[in-house]
Scaffold this active site. Structure first.
Site, short mmCIF file in Angstrom:
data_model
loop_
_atom_site.label_atom_id
_atom_site.label_comp_id
_atom_site.label_asym_id
_atom_site.label_seq_id
_atom_site.Cartn_x
_atom_site.Cartn_y
_atom_site.Cartn_z
N GLU A 1 13.26 19.40 -45.69
CA GLU A 1 12.48 20.60 -46.03
C GLU A 1 12.59 20.99 -47.50
O GLU A 1 11.59 21.35 -48.12
CB GLU A 1 12.92 21.80 -45.18
CG GLU A 1 12.27 21.89 -43.82
CD GLU A 1 12.87 20.93 -42.82
OE1 GLU A 1 13.83 20.24 -43.17
OE2 GLU A 1 12.36 20.87 -41.69
N HIS B 1 17.24 28.49 -33.19
CA HIS B 1 15.81 28.19 -33.17
C HIS B 1 14.96 29.39 -32.79
O HIS B 1 13.83 29.23 -32.37
CB HIS B 1 15.52 27.05 -32.19
CG HIS B 1 16.05 25.73 -32.67
ND1 HIS B 1 17.37 25.39 -32.60
CD2 HIS B 1 15.43 24.67 -33.23
CE1 HIS B 1 17.55 24.17 -33.10
NE2 HIS B 1 16.38 23.71 -33.49
#
Lengths: 371, 393
Positions: A94, A163
């Site tokens: 990322e 998450h």
């Protein structure tokens, strides 16, 4: 799935909706004649498709966006249509690919970066804030960054603590960013198209559990030129007793809560914020001046949350109009647990919104509002 | 004497050209673009590629330009030191003196359509990309005529119209950004490359390897340039890197180690790198260079290095001295002429500072400009929102 259909007259860009027709259907679904339905997933996919078709500078970058057709199938079919030069599968890096996308935006391309979930955006947050959000200011306008960061945000189902975080409040605090949170398919289409066309960095917070939900879409919404304004909230349901502000999945919960409240004689006005930054303070305040009571609802952590900002804004600008303290409904102040019963306790439920609205309504004495 | 004969022959041939003919012999030499070759101080060391030749093509005009420009840069940085000490420059100020050859040599090998991005030691790159001294000093002093209108400061100089993308404060972040510039150049099918400059300190950053992997995977025209001045702030390279052979750290990506104090070597390496990157994708250039100042103005630079080391490098490897020697060896100018140029640069820099000092501070309304390109008339507020509000256009 939502248990009711509502049909709104198209109110493009106007924050106060015109007269609404509501069809309450217990258990089944009525299709108003001619109204098409579209899932949020298809809404996002069609928005991406149309914007890529209209502007060759728009490209998509992210993990599994191409050959896998998208981790949540949002980018399905786009690789076949636009080719690997414009739909780019990245390694799981990322920080690297977000930096690359921001650099491409410096050079006047229009990247749409997908984070598989916004939890992973934390690996790239330096590029979102320091490389993207602040560049136009630091360069006094020389380096603008027309980039969109999109992906699912907030809690899903059973995915655990790492998450499930909601990033609306964090990104919403930063000058230089625009932060959008769609709810319906109309929101998804209109706001994503607006985000891609916008010359500034936009954080686009979707919700995984909404992807599969269908909403009616008018012909206007389906038109390729359809765009919603950034910075304008939508009044999903008009009411006069209490204002409920919320965004994303919680809009659906708030609407259901409003139905329950209606039966108990409380008319709730539900505001779908649509835009976390800029926040539509005008719509929120004018609603509170009408209802005199406010419940803010969000999935994210309560401390320094979106609701805290809305409460402060209303206290600053509409204090005399408040007949009760502002109520805040938010995610629990804990990491997201896995066990289903604990998870349920960690996220707002419809009954929480109903209870808070009732508290806001029963707190005051029955004084007539003085002028 | 053979050299002199060659020069006179060139002079005779040039009388009929359009060069300005003055009584100063050196002027016609300094505009002389006749190519000749000079050997670099040391050969290039390569990793996974064939190194370029150490014979560099140059000309009198180019060497004089190198001298002029490096002398200007040197003066600018030394003047910035004084301005910082007199508190006209605030915050951070990272000076580049000693490293000028990298900026100059790179510029000589590329065009303004190629892109450069660097970290915070950016004043001289801004100049080499076409920025002016007044814009630089005004920005350093936070005035409205600064290149970022006083809103950026020392670490945030930009000149997008000539391919300079800043000016970045977060160590290492500029490398993926630079690879992103290369991505855009390839996407647009341009025949241009991007140079992403970083230091030996940033060379260990994970995001660098993440982005380099993608650059190699996608054959992007990106050139990573490690300006190895051997100290990441106060940490010597051998204390920070298991392998300080930064030109090899790309593994499958080819690399070249270059004497970064030799402007001609830098030029040769960048020319080679540009050709390579356009055909074969990324490569790494490690510039062996040195900064005379500490990491920034708050660092004396002598607690982790010896004064002998610093003065030794100044004596043996100073980039301006190197070019001076080449110019003198080829009779392009005399010692006095070069000294006069340096005096002139001192004057030019002083005048720029005086002009920059005349520039006012930005208007308070500038607090709220450039937050967005398109602000939609949204309200932004000052510290006391009931007192100061503005509408973002």
């Amino acid at each position: 799935m939502l248990g009711f259909i509502r049909q709104t007259v198209c109110n493009r860009g106007v924050s106060v909706s015109k007269s609404q027709l509501r069809f309450l259907v217990p258990g089944g679904r009525n299709y108003a004649s001619g109204a098409k339905e579209m899932t949020v997933r298809d809404a996002l996919n069609s928005a991406l498709d149309e914007e890529m078709s209209a502007d060759s500078k728009v490209f998509i970058m992210g993990e599994e966006v191409g050959e896998y057709q998208g981790a949540y199938k949002i980018t399905k079919g786009l690789l076949d249509k636009y080719g690997p030069d414009r739909v780019i599968d990245t390694p799981i890096t990322e920080a690297g690919f977000t930096g690359i996308a921001v650099g491409a935006a410096y050079h006047s391309l229009k990247p749409v970066v997908e984070f598989m979930t916004f939890n992973f955006s934390m690996q790239a947050i330096d590029h979102i804030i320091n490389s993207a959000a602040k560049s136009n200011y630091m360069s006094a306008g020389q380096i603008s960054v027309p980039i969109v960061f999109r992906g699912p945000n907030g809690a899903a189902a059973g995915v655990g603590a790492q998450h499930s975080q909601c990033y609306a409040a964090w990104f919403g605090a930063c000058p230089g960013l625009k932060v959008l949170a769609p709810y319906s398919s109309e929101d998804a289409r209109g706001l994503l198209k607006a985000a891609i066309r916008d010359p500034d960095p936009v954080v686009f917070l979707e919700n995984e559990l909404l992807y599969g939900e269908s909403f009616p879409v008018s012909a206007e919404v389906l038109d390729s030129s359809f765009c919603l304004p950034i910075g304008k909230a939508k009044i999903e349901r008009e009411g006069k007793d209490v204002t409920i502000t919320t965004f994303s999945k919680m809009v659906g919960f708030a609407l259901k809560a409003a139905e329950i409240l209606e039966k108990e004689g409380i008319s709730a006005e539900v505001i779908n914020l649509r835009s976390i930054r800029p926040l539509d303070r005008a719509t929120i305040n004018s609603s509170v001046r009408k209802t005199n009571r406010l419940v803010t609802v969000e999935e994210g952590f309560p401390q320094h949350g979106v609701g805290a900002e809305i409460c402060a804004s209303v206290v600053e600008e509409s204090f005399e109009y408040l007949d009760a303290p502002v109520e805040r409904i938010a995610g629990a102040d804990v990491c997201m647990p896995y066990a289903a019963n604990l998870e349920r306790l960690a996220v707002p439920q419809i009954e929480d919104i109903v209870r808070a609205a009732k508290r806001a309504c029963y707190r005051s004495t029955s004084m007539a509002a003085t002028g | 004497m053979a050299a002199l004969t060659r020069r006179s022959y060139n002079l005779v041939n040039r009388i009929s050209t359009t060069h300005a003919y003055t009584s100063h012999l050196h002027r016609s030499f300094s505009t002389d673009t006749t190519p000749f070759t000079v050997e670099t101080s040391i050969p290039f060391t390569s990793h996974n590629c064939e190194p370029p030749s150490r014979s560099v093509e140059t000309s009198a005009a180019e060497l004089m330009t190198f001298f002029h420009d490096m002398a200007t840069m040197r003066r600018m940085e030394i003047a910035a030191d004084s301005l910082y000490k007199s508190k006209l420059i605030r915050g951070f100020c990272h000076l580049y003196d000693g490293q000028e050859a990298v900026a100059i040599g790179m510029e000589a090998a590329i065009t303004k359509k190629d892109s450069i991005i660097t970290a915070y030691r950016d004043h001289c790159i801004f100049l080499s990309r076409g920025g002016t001294l007044v814009e630089a000093f005004a920005e350093l002093m936070g005035r409205k005529d600064g290149c970022s209108k006083g809103k950026g400061g020392s670490m945030h100089f930009y000149k997008k119209d000539s391919g300079f993308y800043g000016g970045h404060g977060i160590v290492g972040a500029q490398v993926p950004l630079g690879i992103g510039l290369a991505f855009a150049q390839k996407y647009n099918k341009e025949d241009h490359v991007s140079f992403a400059l970083y230091g030996d300190g940033a060379a260990n950053q994970g995001q660098l390897f993440e982005a380099l992997n993608m650059a190699a995977l996608w054959d992007l025209p990106a050139i990573l340039v490690c300006e190895n001045n051997h100290y990441g702030m106060g940490t010597a390279e051998w204390r920070a890197a298991k392998s300080p052979a930064y030109y090899k750290r790309g593994d499958y990506v080819p690399g070249l180690k270059v004497d970064g104090m030799d402007a001609l070597a830098v030029k040769q390496a960048c020319k080679f790198a540009k050709e390579h990157a356009l055909k074969n994708g990324p490569l790494i250039l490690e510039m062996d260079t040195y900064r005379y100042h500490g990491h920034s103005m708050s660092d004396p630079g002598s607690t982790y290095r010896t004064r002998d080391e610093i003065s030794g490098i100044r004596q043996e490897r100073d980039p301006i001295e190197r070019i001076r020697k080449v110019i003198l060896a080829h009779d392009i100018a005399t010692e006095k002429e070069l000294k006069d140029i340096e005096k002139e640069k001192r004057k030019v820099v002083d005048e720029a500072i005086a002009k920059a000092k005349e520039s006012p501070m930005p208007d308070p309304s500038e607090l709220f400009t450039n937050v967005y390109v398109k602000g939609f008339g949204v309200e932004a507020c000052g510290a006391d929102r009931k007192e100061v509000k503005a509408v973002l256009p």
